[in-house]
Design a protein around this motif. Sequence first.
Motif, PDB file in Angstrom:
ATOM      1  N   THR A 131      -0.954   0.167   1.600  1.00 40.02           N
ATOM      2  CA  THR A 131      -2.359   0.564   1.515  1.00 40.02           C
ATOM      3  C   THR A 131      -2.758   1.314   2.777  1.00 40.02           C
ATOM      4  OG1 THR A 131      -3.124  -1.515   2.489  1.00 40.02           O
ATOM      5  CG2 THR A 131      -2.927  -1.434   0.083  1.00 40.02           C
ATOM      6  N   MET A 132      -3.902   1.976   2.716  1.00 45.80           N
ATOM      7  CA  MET A 132      -4.478   2.650   3.878  1.00 45.80           C
ATOM      8  C   MET A 132      -5.991   2.551   3.788  1.00 45.80           C
ATOM      9  SD  MET A 132      -3.338   6.503   2.701  1.00 45.80           S
ATOM     10  CE  MET A 132      -4.329   7.509   3.799  1.00 45.80           C
ATOM     11  N   SER A 133      -6.655   2.603   4.944  1.00 48.10           N
ATOM     12  CA  SER A 133      -8.094   2.351   4.974  1.00 48.10           C
ATOM     13  C   SER A 133      -8.923   3.520   4.453  1.00 48.10           C
ATOM     14  CB  SER A 133      -8.534   2.006   6.402  1.00 48.10           C
ATOM     15  OG  SER A 133      -8.211   3.066   7.296  1.00 48.10           O
ATOM     16  N   SER A 193       3.680  -3.031  -1.630  1.00 46.09           N
ATOM     17  CA  SER A 193       2.721  -2.023  -2.072  1.00 46.09           C
ATOM     18  C   SER A 193       1.841  -1.670  -0.885  1.00 46.09           C
ATOM     19  CB  SER A 193       1.878  -2.553  -3.238  1.00 46.09           C
ATOM     20  OG  SER A 193       2.696  -2.777  -4.374  1.00 46.09           O
ATOM     21  N   ALA A 198      -2.940   8.979  -0.168  1.00 49.01           N
ATOM     22  CA  ALA A 198      -2.421   7.624  -0.343  1.00 49.01           C
ATOM     23  C   ALA A 198      -1.265   7.445   0.623  1.00 49.01           C
ATOM     24  CB  ALA A 198      -1.944   7.423  -1.786  1.00 49.01           C
ATOM     25  N   SER A 248       3.931   4.742  -3.231  1.00 48.08           N
ATOM     26  CA  SER A 248       3.470   4.033  -2.031  1.00 48.08           C
ATOM     27  C   SER A 248       4.089   2.644  -1.922  1.00 48.08           C
ATOM     28  CB  SER A 248       1.932   3.914  -2.028  1.00 48.08           C
ATOM     29  OG  SER A 248       1.321   5.167  -2.189  1.00 48.08           O
ATOM     30  N   ALA A 306      -0.285   7.924   5.468  1.00 43.73           N
ATOM     31  CA  ALA A 306      -1.157   7.052   6.250  1.00 43.73           C
ATOM     32  C   ALA A 306      -1.085   7.311   7.745  1.00 43.73           C
ATOM     33  CB  ALA A 306      -0.806   5.585   5.970  1.00 43.73           C
TER      34      ALA A 306
END
Length: 374
Positions: free
Chosen positions: A142-144, A140, A154, A122, A176
């Motif tokens: 991210t996703m909620s 790096s 991820a 990721s 995502a």
Amino acid sequence: MLFHALGLGLLSALVQTGSAANIFVSHYTGVVYTLTLTGSTLTQNSTVTLGGQPSWMTFNSTDRTLYVADETGSGSASVWSVAAATNGGLKQSGKASAPLGAVANVQYGGGNYLASAHYQTSIISTHKLPLSGSALQTFSLTMSARGPNSRQDAPHPHETIVDPTEQFILAPDLGADLIRIYRIDASTGKLIACTPYTDTPGTGPRHATFWGKNVLYVGNELANSVHAFTVSYPDGGCLTLTKFQTITTMPGGKAAPSGTKVGEVRVKDNSLYASNRRDLSFSPNDSMAAFSLDTSGTMTFQAITTSGGTYPRTFQINKAGDMVVIGDQTTANVVVVKRDVATGALGPQIASMRIGVAGHAENDDGLSAVLWDE
């Protein structure tokens, strides 16, 4: 509707008039090859062993350098540069450490930088060229929340591409359901994150291609579809996307067979192509989907044709537009087919050659990428 093959006599005349062409091939066993296509015959020319899991190649034809991504998933990973001689010879010319799980890369910033997508970890990374040391920058991701598909546990960026103005890098994120957008700082080569485009949950954007400056096509691995976007460039701001069409990669708008996964998308003139992996439309082989484009970029489905093997992970159209090279991952064969420059139709097959050991469906093995040497 399927495109009919040209007569054998016409095919013979076509291939006999062509000159030799070289093709770069990467294989998950750690080897990069050069093949030579002469008429209807493919022959192996040269190899270089890099190690790791070569997954993608970007070729700079000006300085004749290949930049090879490494999908290694444990321990340590690298990104390599390979010098490609005009006679087909290959030699590793550089190496840098990189995050694990790289599946694509792209050169940018006047050829001074490389941006890579790391599916497994990721991460979006950048490197200063020539390669040495470690990454210049890492994001790096991210996703909620998890997505509706089991593979959306991820963020999973699957490609990095540069827009035609060379001011932005886009990264379709399968995990995502985002198309991530980064503005390039021309003075440093560093990327600045913009607001991403958010797609419908479960879409799984994988690969993208621009048609001119203002249209973007994205192949969706999980939805087995292609999106068309209008691209806008606000003054002093970030690139923005507006979706105006979605189309499936199967005839008649049918849903793809269970297990199908759209691979790459490519555009040439007024035609768009997508590879269908594991659809088995030409059992045991998979397929290539072709679409025509009107003046606004709206897609109309034309046909599917055989990929000449299974799991067509990668393909590329030559600059002349009269041939397409297809890399069938699982059967580990390189296939070259004719392309009609007037209609965009694919077929018939010119040549096919097995490279290294065959892979296994759904595994990271077999043949990984193909590119024309041009």
